[in-house]
Design a protein around this motif. Structure first.
Motif, PDB file in Angstrom:
ATOM      1  N   GLU A  48       0.827  -1.213   0.000  1.00  0.00           N
ATOM      2  CA  GLU A  48       0.000   0.000   0.000  1.00  0.00           C
ATOM      3  C   GLU A  48       0.859   1.259   0.000  1.00  0.00           C
ATOM      4  O   GLU A  48       0.492   2.271  -0.616  1.00  0.00           O
ATOM      5  CB  GLU A  48      -0.935  -0.018   1.201  1.00  0.00           C
ATOM      6  CG  GLU A  48      -2.009  -1.100   1.116  1.00  0.00           C
ATOM      7  CD  GLU A  48      -2.821  -1.225   2.384  1.00  0.00           C
ATOM      8  OE1 GLU A  48      -2.505  -0.510   3.365  1.00  0.00           O
ATOM      9  OE2 GLU A  48      -3.766  -2.044   2.405  1.00  0.00           O
ATOM     10  N   ASP A  49       2.010   1.236   0.687  1.00  0.00           N
ATOM     11  CA  ASP A  49       2.938   2.372   0.639  1.00  0.00           C
ATOM     12  C   ASP A  49       3.284   2.713  -0.807  1.00  0.00           C
ATOM     13  O   ASP A  49       3.255   3.889  -1.218  1.00  0.00           O
ATOM     14  CB  ASP A  49       4.237   2.034   1.378  1.00  0.00           C
ATOM     15  CG  ASP A  49       4.106   2.028   2.888  1.00  0.00           C
ATOM     16  OD1 ASP A  49       3.107   2.567   3.406  1.00  0.00           O
ATOM     17  OD2 ASP A  49       5.024   1.497   3.553  1.00  0.00           O
ATOM     18  N   LEU A  74       2.325   5.955  -3.297  1.00  0.00           N
ATOM     19  CA  LEU A  74       3.391   6.736  -3.924  1.00  0.00           C
ATOM     20  C   LEU A  74       3.160   6.831  -5.429  1.00  0.00           C
ATOM     21  O   LEU A  74       3.236   7.923  -6.016  1.00  0.00           O
ATOM     22  CB  LEU A  74       4.744   6.098  -3.633  1.00  0.00           C
ATOM     23  CG  LEU A  74       5.955   6.718  -4.351  1.00  0.00           C
ATOM     24  CD1 LEU A  74       6.121   8.188  -3.959  1.00  0.00           C
ATOM     25  CD2 LEU A  74       7.224   5.936  -4.049  1.00  0.00           C
ATOM     26  N   ILE A  75       2.882   5.703  -6.068  1.00  0.00           N
ATOM     27  CA  ILE A  75       2.645   5.705  -7.516  1.00  0.00           C
ATOM     28  C   ILE A  75       1.456   6.591  -7.872  1.00  0.00           C
ATOM     29  O   ILE A  75       1.513   7.384  -8.831  1.00  0.00           O
ATOM     30  CB  ILE A  75       2.420   4.257  -8.014  1.00  0.00           C
ATOM     31  CG1 ILE A  75       3.701   3.441  -7.868  1.00  0.00           C
ATOM     32  CG2 ILE A  75       1.938   4.243  -9.467  1.00  0.00           C
ATOM     33  CD1 ILE A  75       3.508   1.946  -8.083  1.00  0.00           C
ATOM     34  N   ASP A  76       0.400   6.498  -7.091  1.00  0.00           N
ATOM     35  CA  ASP A  76      -0.790   7.309  -7.367  1.00  0.00           C
ATOM     36  C   ASP A  76      -0.506   8.792  -7.254  1.00  0.00           C
ATOM     37  O   ASP A  76      -1.168   9.613  -7.901  1.00  0.00           O
ATOM     38  CB  ASP A  76      -1.915   6.928  -6.403  1.00  0.00           C
ATOM     39  CG  ASP A  76      -2.529   5.574  -6.716  1.00  0.00           C
ATOM     40  OD1 ASP A  76      -2.271   5.045  -7.820  1.00  0.00           O
ATOM     41  OD2 ASP A  76      -3.261   5.039  -5.853  1.00  0.00           O
ATOM     42  N   GLY A  77       0.471   9.156  -6.438  1.00  0.00           N
ATOM     43  CA  GLY A  77       0.754  10.578  -6.232  1.00  0.00           C
ATOM     44  C   GLY A  77       1.791  11.158  -7.179  1.00  0.00           C
ATOM     45  O   GLY A  77       2.081  12.362  -7.121  1.00  0.00           O
ATOM     46  N   LEU A  78       2.361  10.334  -8.059  1.00  0.00           N
ATOM     47  CA  LEU A  78       3.389  10.822  -8.975  1.00  0.00           C
ATOM     48  C   LEU A  78       2.769  11.351 -10.257  1.00  0.00           C
ATOM     49  O   LEU A  78       1.764  10.829 -10.746  1.00  0.00           O
ATOM     50  CB  LEU A  78       4.369   9.698  -9.312  1.00  0.00           C
ATOM     51  CG  LEU A  78       5.228   9.180  -8.152  1.00  0.00           C
ATOM     52  CD1 LEU A  78       6.095   8.014  -8.615  1.00  0.00           C
ATOM     53  CD2 LEU A  78       6.111  10.298  -7.597  1.00  0.00           C
ATOM     54  N   ALA A  79       3.399  12.385 -10.803  1.00  0.00           N
ATOM     55  CA  ALA A  79       2.903  12.985 -12.042  1.00  0.00           C
ATOM     56  C   ALA A  79       3.261  12.140 -13.265  1.00  0.00           C
ATOM     57  O   ALA A  79       2.557  12.184 -14.282  1.00  0.00           O
ATOM     58  CB  ALA A  79       3.472  14.386 -12.200  1.00  0.00           C
ATOM     59  N   GLY A 124       3.856  -6.631  -5.633  1.00  0.00           N
ATOM     60  CA  GLY A 124       2.495  -6.417  -5.155  1.00  0.00           C
ATOM     61  C   GLY A 124       1.901  -5.123  -5.674  1.00  0.00           C
ATOM     62  O   GLY A 124       0.731  -5.081  -6.097  1.00  0.00           O
ATOM     63  N   ALA A 125       2.705  -4.047  -5.672  1.00  0.00           N
ATOM     64  CA  ALA A 125       2.217  -2.763  -6.162  1.00  0.00           C
ATOM     65  C   ALA A 125       2.005  -2.785  -7.677  1.00  0.00           C
ATOM     66  O   ALA A 125       1.032  -2.213  -8.198  1.00  0.00           O
ATOM     67  CB  ALA A 125       3.206  -1.661  -5.787  1.00  0.00           C
ATOM     68  N   ALA A 126       2.919  -3.443  -8.409  1.00  0.00           N
ATOM     69  CA  ALA A 126       2.752  -3.546  -9.867  1.00  0.00           C
ATOM     70  C   ALA A 126       1.480  -4.307 -10.202  1.00  0.00           C
ATOM     71  O   ALA A 126       0.799  -3.994 -11.189  1.00  0.00           O
ATOM     72  CB  ALA A 126       3.970  -4.232 -10.476  1.00  0.00           C
ATOM     73  N   ASP A 127       1.151  -5.286  -9.395  1.00  0.00           N
ATOM     74  CA  ASP A 127      -0.071  -6.062  -9.610  1.00  0.00           C
ATOM     75  C   ASP A 127      -1.311  -5.195  -9.428  1.00  0.00           C
ATOM     76  O   ASP A 127      -2.333  -5.400 -10.088  1.00  0.00           O
ATOM     77  CB  ASP A 127      -0.096  -7.233  -8.619  1.00  0.00           C
ATOM     78  CG  ASP A 127      -1.224  -8.202  -8.886  1.00  0.00           C
ATOM     79  OD1 ASP A 127      -1.128  -8.958  -9.870  1.00  0.00           O
ATOM     80  OD2 ASP A 127      -2.197  -8.202  -8.116  1.00  0.00           O
ATOM     81  N   ARG A 128      -1.224  -4.182  -8.534  1.00  0.00           N
ATOM     82  CA  ARG A 128      -2.358  -3.276  -8.291  1.00  0.00           C
ATOM     83  C   ARG A 128      -2.435  -2.152  -9.325  1.00  0.00           C
ATOM     84  O   ARG A 128      -3.512  -1.652  -9.616  1.00  0.00           O
ATOM     85  CB  ARG A 128      -2.217  -2.636  -6.900  1.00  0.00           C
ATOM     86  CG  ARG A 128      -2.058  -3.617  -5.765  1.00  0.00           C
ATOM     87  CD  ARG A 128      -3.359  -4.257  -5.345  1.00  0.00           C
ATOM     88  NE  ARG A 128      -3.141  -5.119  -4.189  1.00  0.00           N
ATOM     89  CZ  ARG A 128      -3.102  -4.714  -2.927  1.00  0.00           C
ATOM     90  NH1 ARG A 128      -3.274  -3.433  -2.644  1.00  0.00           N
ATOM     91  NH2 ARG A 128      -2.905  -5.566  -1.949  1.00  0.00           N
ATOM     92  N   ARG A 129      -1.290  -1.729  -9.826  1.00  0.00           N
ATOM     93  CA  ARG A 129      -1.250  -0.594 -10.758  1.00  0.00           C
ATOM     94  C   ARG A 129      -0.439  -0.938 -12.006  1.00  0.00           C
ATOM     95  O   ARG A 129       0.517  -0.241 -12.366  1.00  0.00           O
ATOM     96  CB  ARG A 129      -0.624   0.631 -10.061  1.00  0.00           C
ATOM     97  CG  ARG A 129      -1.400   1.165  -8.880  1.00  0.00           C
ATOM     98  CD  ARG A 129      -2.726   1.794  -9.324  1.00  0.00           C
ATOM     99  NE  ARG A 129      -3.405   2.434  -8.202  1.00  0.00           N
ATOM    100  CZ  ARG A 129      -4.261   1.831  -7.390  1.00  0.00           C
ATOM    101  NH1 ARG A 129      -4.535   0.527  -7.578  1.00  0.00           N
ATOM    102  NH2 ARG A 129      -4.849   2.475  -6.407  1.00  0.00           N
TER     103      ARG A 129
END
Length: 494
Positions: free
Chosen positions: A55-56, A60-65, A83-88
């Motif tokens: 989730e961290d 972070l990814i969601d907040g990057l331009a 895990g994050a790549a799997d979500r985004r």
């Protein structure tokens, strides 16, 4: 402009990337070194697990331009990265696995990263390595002493649940490009990957996918501390899609499915009985007979079918032993990950007890024959050999944990055990075209054996590769198997 998200390994924070991030910045890249929740050494927050760290990174990814980012994971950090790549998946341009094995769905970090040190304290955290336990960091080749001091000073306890929780992947990121950066001083190399791909298990054959590339870096497991400039250049190459592709062999059969000495020797079938984990290949002979227990290598995928004792390889060796008048015993042991050697050792001890108790076996004449990664299991028997153990044989074995195998318990180092007790002779079969990292452990073992006066008989296969009985079915290979078998049988008759 490329945007990198740099995720550190266990017990550390974003500070380990300082020099590498600075160099990437000077090359025009945007960098985000990450300190995951609970890894700043200040927070007393509880309930932190792998999902927290996933989730961290998602936040972070969601907040990057940047429309897309390159996610870099080192050691433990690769787990939250995946895990994050799997979500985004739509926000990820590439995943970089920095000197770390790609974990699979359901796999906890403790099974694929250097030994986290075992037990968590009362606070639910695993203490970091210390000066006395530096080997837990993995290979530190090239890291300056002052940097090591800083690493130990800034290291923080790791929440145990981050290491033990299974990684959950839906497959949404399965098509993303991946670059593996292999640190050659730590034992990783493209040649090692090629050997794994050729061996055939699905998780290794997947490394030959066209979306995966490999780059080598001539340093140890911590390149951000030992070679930050070279690492920055390598990460830029990775982001550009550079690197070598490993291809699967033309013969699509996994190595362990190939026939035993195909076209060279016909090994007749013999009666076979199944007893739990153990199969007995029975000779056509009267009275209690000596026995050879064959110990397969690994790690082996727990879902592999057929299991090792039903593969042509172990069937071949079991039948050869029985055809020569000995009971050939084969077993399936639970070496499914680098942390499983103790489990496999227990399975082997149980199997040996079962074999010795069989009335058709002469329990005072037993040989143990180990292959490949199973070679590490010789350590117990060399350190404390029972009187009925007449011979230890090892074919293209690993005789010390390979670089990067810090998850293997220190107990399993045959190079330290050979010659330390009045043990049985060793029959050692060497493949002339062995992988250099494995060959180095064999040479270290022979040197130690010579210094300590241990009795070792070597059988060489100059043109043979690892698994030469399956990959190189030649007269040379067949004669080597026969010489090794004759040597073991002779020792059983002494």
């Amino acid at each position: 402009m490329t945007t990198f998200v740099l995720v550190p390994g266990g017990f550390t924070g974003g500070w380990v990337w300082e020099e590498t991030a600075a160099r990437l910045g000077r090359a025009g890249a945007e960098t985000h070194p990450v300190t995951l929740t609970g890894m700043d050494g200040l927070s007393g927050e509880t309930g932190i697990g792998l999902e927290t760290h996933v989730e961290d990174l998602v936040r972070l990814i969601d907040g990057l331009a940047a429309a897309e980012v390159v996610l870099v994971g080192h050691g433990y950090g690769l787990h939250p990265v995946l895990g994050a790549a799997d979500r985004r998946p739509g926000r990820v341009a590439r995943i970089v696995a920095l000197d770390t094995i790609l974990p699979q769905d359901g796999e906890p970090a403790e099974r694929s990263v250097p030994d986290p040190g075992g037990r968590a304290g009362a606070d639910g955290r695993v203490p970091p390595p210390t000066r006395e336990t530096r080997s837990r960091w993995g290979d530190l080749e090239g890291v300056p002493e002052e940097t090591l001091v800083r690493l130990e000073r800034l290291a923080v306890p790791q929440p145990a649940d981050t290491l033990t929780a299974p990684l959950r992947l839906t497959g949404a990121a399965s098509a993303l490009p991946v670059t593996g950066v292999l640190c050659t001083a730590a034992g990783s190399s493209v040649a090692m990957v090629e050997m794994l791909v050729e061996s055939g298990p699905p998780r290794f054959r997947a490394l030959a996918d066209d979306r995966i590339r490999f780059l080598e870096l001539a340093t140890g497991h911590w390149p951000m501390l030992s070679a930050p400039a070279a690492l920055a250049e390598t990460l830029l190459l990775a982001a550009a899609g550079e690197g070598r592709r490993v291809t699967a062999p033309a013969d699509e059969r996994p190595t362990h499915f190939r026939p035993f000495l195909e076209g060279v020797r016909d090994v007749p079938e013999v009666p076979r009985e199944r007893h739990g984990r153990v199969d007995l290949h029975l000779p056509d002979a009267e009275g209690p007979r000596p026995a050879i227990v064959f110990v397969h290598g690994g790690p082996v995928d727990p879902d592999q079918r057929p299991t090792p004792r039903d593969t042509p390889f172990l069937l071949g060796y079991g039948r050869l032993a029985a055809g020569a008048g000995a009971v050939g015993a084969t077993l399936d042991h639970r070496l499914h990950g680098l942390a499983d050697y103790a489990l496999a050792a227990d399975d082997l001890a149980e199997a040996v007890a079962l074999v010795r108790a069989d009335p058709r076996v002469d329990g005072e004449r037993i040989a143990l024959w180990f292959f490949s990664g199973g070679g590490l299991l010789t350590a117990d028997w060399l350190a404390a050999p029972p009187p009925w153990l007449r011979c230890v044989a090892a074919t293209y074995p690993m005789l010390a944990p390979l670089p990067g195998w810090e998850a293997v318990e220190p107990r399993f180092r045959p190079v330290d055990a050979v010659g330390t007790a009045d043990g049985p002779p060793v029959v050692l079969t060497r493949a002339g075209r062995e992988h250099p990292a494995i060959a180095a452990t064999v040479e270290e073992f022979l040197t130690a054996a010579g210094k300590r006066g241990a009795r070792v008989e070597t059988v060489d296969v100059p043109h043979g590769r690892h698994s030469f009985e399956l990959l190189d079915p030649t007269e040379e290979s067949a004669r080597a198997v026969e010489r090794a078998m004759a040597a073991v049988l002779a020792l059983l008759e002494e």
